[in-house]
Design a protein around this motif. Structure first.
Motif, PDB file in Angstrom:
ATOM      1  N   ASP A 168       0.794  -1.221   0.000  1.00  9.05           N
ATOM      2  CA  ASP A 168       0.000   0.000   0.000  1.00  9.05           C
ATOM      3  C   ASP A 168       0.832   1.280   0.000  1.00  9.05           C
ATOM      4  O   ASP A 168       0.476   2.240  -0.682  1.00  9.05           O
ATOM      5  N   LEU A 171       0.522   4.112  -2.817  1.00  8.58           N
ATOM      6  CA  LEU A 171       0.225   5.525  -2.523  1.00  8.58           C
ATOM      7  C   LEU A 171       1.250   6.446  -3.173  1.00  8.58           C
ATOM      8  O   LEU A 171       0.891   7.471  -3.769  1.00  8.58           O
ATOM      9  N   ARG A 222      -5.948   5.982  -5.196  1.00  4.18           N
ATOM     10  CA  ARG A 222      -5.285   6.360  -3.948  1.00  4.18           C
ATOM     11  C   ARG A 222      -6.308   6.359  -2.810  1.00  4.18           C
ATOM     12  O   ARG A 222      -6.023   5.877  -1.710  1.00  4.18           O
ATOM     13  N   TYR A 241      -6.070   4.181   0.603  1.00  2.54           N
ATOM     14  CA  TYR A 241      -6.262   4.714   1.960  1.00  2.54           C
ATOM     15  C   TYR A 241      -7.369   3.947   2.682  1.00  2.54           C
ATOM     16  O   TYR A 241      -7.262   3.652   3.874  1.00  2.54           O
ATOM     17  N   ARG A 242      -8.428   3.633   1.975  1.00  2.00           N
ATOM     18  CA  ARG A 242      -9.552   2.894   2.561  1.00  2.00           C
ATOM     19  C   ARG A 242      -9.065   1.540   3.084  1.00  2.00           C
ATOM     20  O   ARG A 242      -9.379   1.154   4.206  1.00  2.00           O
ATOM     21  N   ARG A 285      -7.410   4.366   6.674  1.00  2.00           N
ATOM     22  CA  ARG A 285      -7.256   5.823   6.771  1.00  2.00           C
ATOM     23  C   ARG A 285      -8.503   6.467   6.158  1.00  2.00           C
ATOM     24  O   ARG A 285      -8.489   6.994   5.064  1.00  2.00           O
ATOM     25  N   ASP A 329      -8.597  10.278   4.949  1.00  2.00           N
ATOM     26  CA  ASP A 329      -7.856  10.474   3.696  1.00  2.00           C
ATOM     27  C   ASP A 329      -8.606   9.848   2.525  1.00  2.00           C
ATOM     28  O   ASP A 329      -8.678  10.430   1.437  1.00  2.00           O
ATOM     29  N   SER A 330      -9.153   8.669   2.754  1.00  2.00           N
ATOM     30  CA  SER A 330      -9.905   7.986   1.707  1.00  2.00           C
ATOM     31  C   SER A 330     -11.112   8.818   1.301  1.00  2.00           C
ATOM     32  O   SER A 330     -11.354   9.037   0.105  1.00  2.00           O
TER      33      SER A 330
END
Length: 192
Positions: free
Chosen positions: A82, A86, A106, A110-111, A115, A118-119
């Motif tokens: 990941d 990213l 991205r 994040y998901r 996060r 952010d997601s």
């Protein structure tokens, strides 16, 4: 005449050198495309480590190749790498502002990392650029539904819009029914 010959000869040599540099860059770009396509084929075949190697070569040949960074990000994502995904999606967006698929992916990365904030930001930014993208509506709705209790009613709207676009989706229909029950149970009583 002899005073002018050396500068003219120098100019011809310089121009020939520029042409060969341009030819070399064009050849590198073409070879980078070959490696990009090879990497895409590896990804489709499930050979993600080989895909990363092909994308690495494409990027070495053409360091500003946004699509190669994006595709390498996809290979890293499939490999569960990941942080690397990213970095590649972010680089693709820097090289090609408005690269919406990199933004969406991205957000998905994040998901997967948990996060949520952010997601949600990336997916909402993607949604603003692509308001009728059904996948974005579903992802945003599910994130709000599952991870942001204060925004459950907003989730309901995203999920309803998703269903309007795609029609039947059993999972989303269950979420909508749950959210509608919650909304009915928390509605204020009617005035006397």
């Amino acid at each position: 005449m002899s005073d002018r010959s050396p500068p003219l000869v120098t100019l011809v040599i310089l121009l020939a050198g520029c042409a060969s540099v341009q030819e070399e860059e064009a050849q590198k770009a073409e070879l980078a495309r070959v490696h990009l396509n090879e990497g895409i084929a590896y990804n489709k075949a499930g050979q993600h480590a080989e895909a990363v190697e092909a994308f690495d070569t494409a990027i070495e040949l053409h360091p500003t190749y946004a699509l190669a960074f994006y595709q390498r990000g996809n290979a890293h994502f499939y490999l569960g790498q990941d942080l690397e995904a990213l970095a590649d999606y972010t680089e693709a967006m820097k090289l090609s502002p408005g690269f919406d698929r990199a933004l969406f992916n991205r957000g998905e990365t994040y998901r997967r990392m948990g996060r949520w904030k952010d997601s949600l930001k990336d997916l909402q930014d993607f949604h603003h650029a692509n308001p009728s993208d059904a996948n974005a509506l579903k992802r945003i709705g599910s994130l709000l539904h599952e991870h942001v209790p204060a925004k459950r009613y907003e989730a309901l709207e995203f999920l309803r819009r998703y269903l309007n676009l795609v029609g039947h989706d059993e999972e989303v229909e269950r979420w909508v029914a749950e959210l509608e029950r919650d909304a009915a149970g928390s509605a204020p009583p009617p005035p006397p």
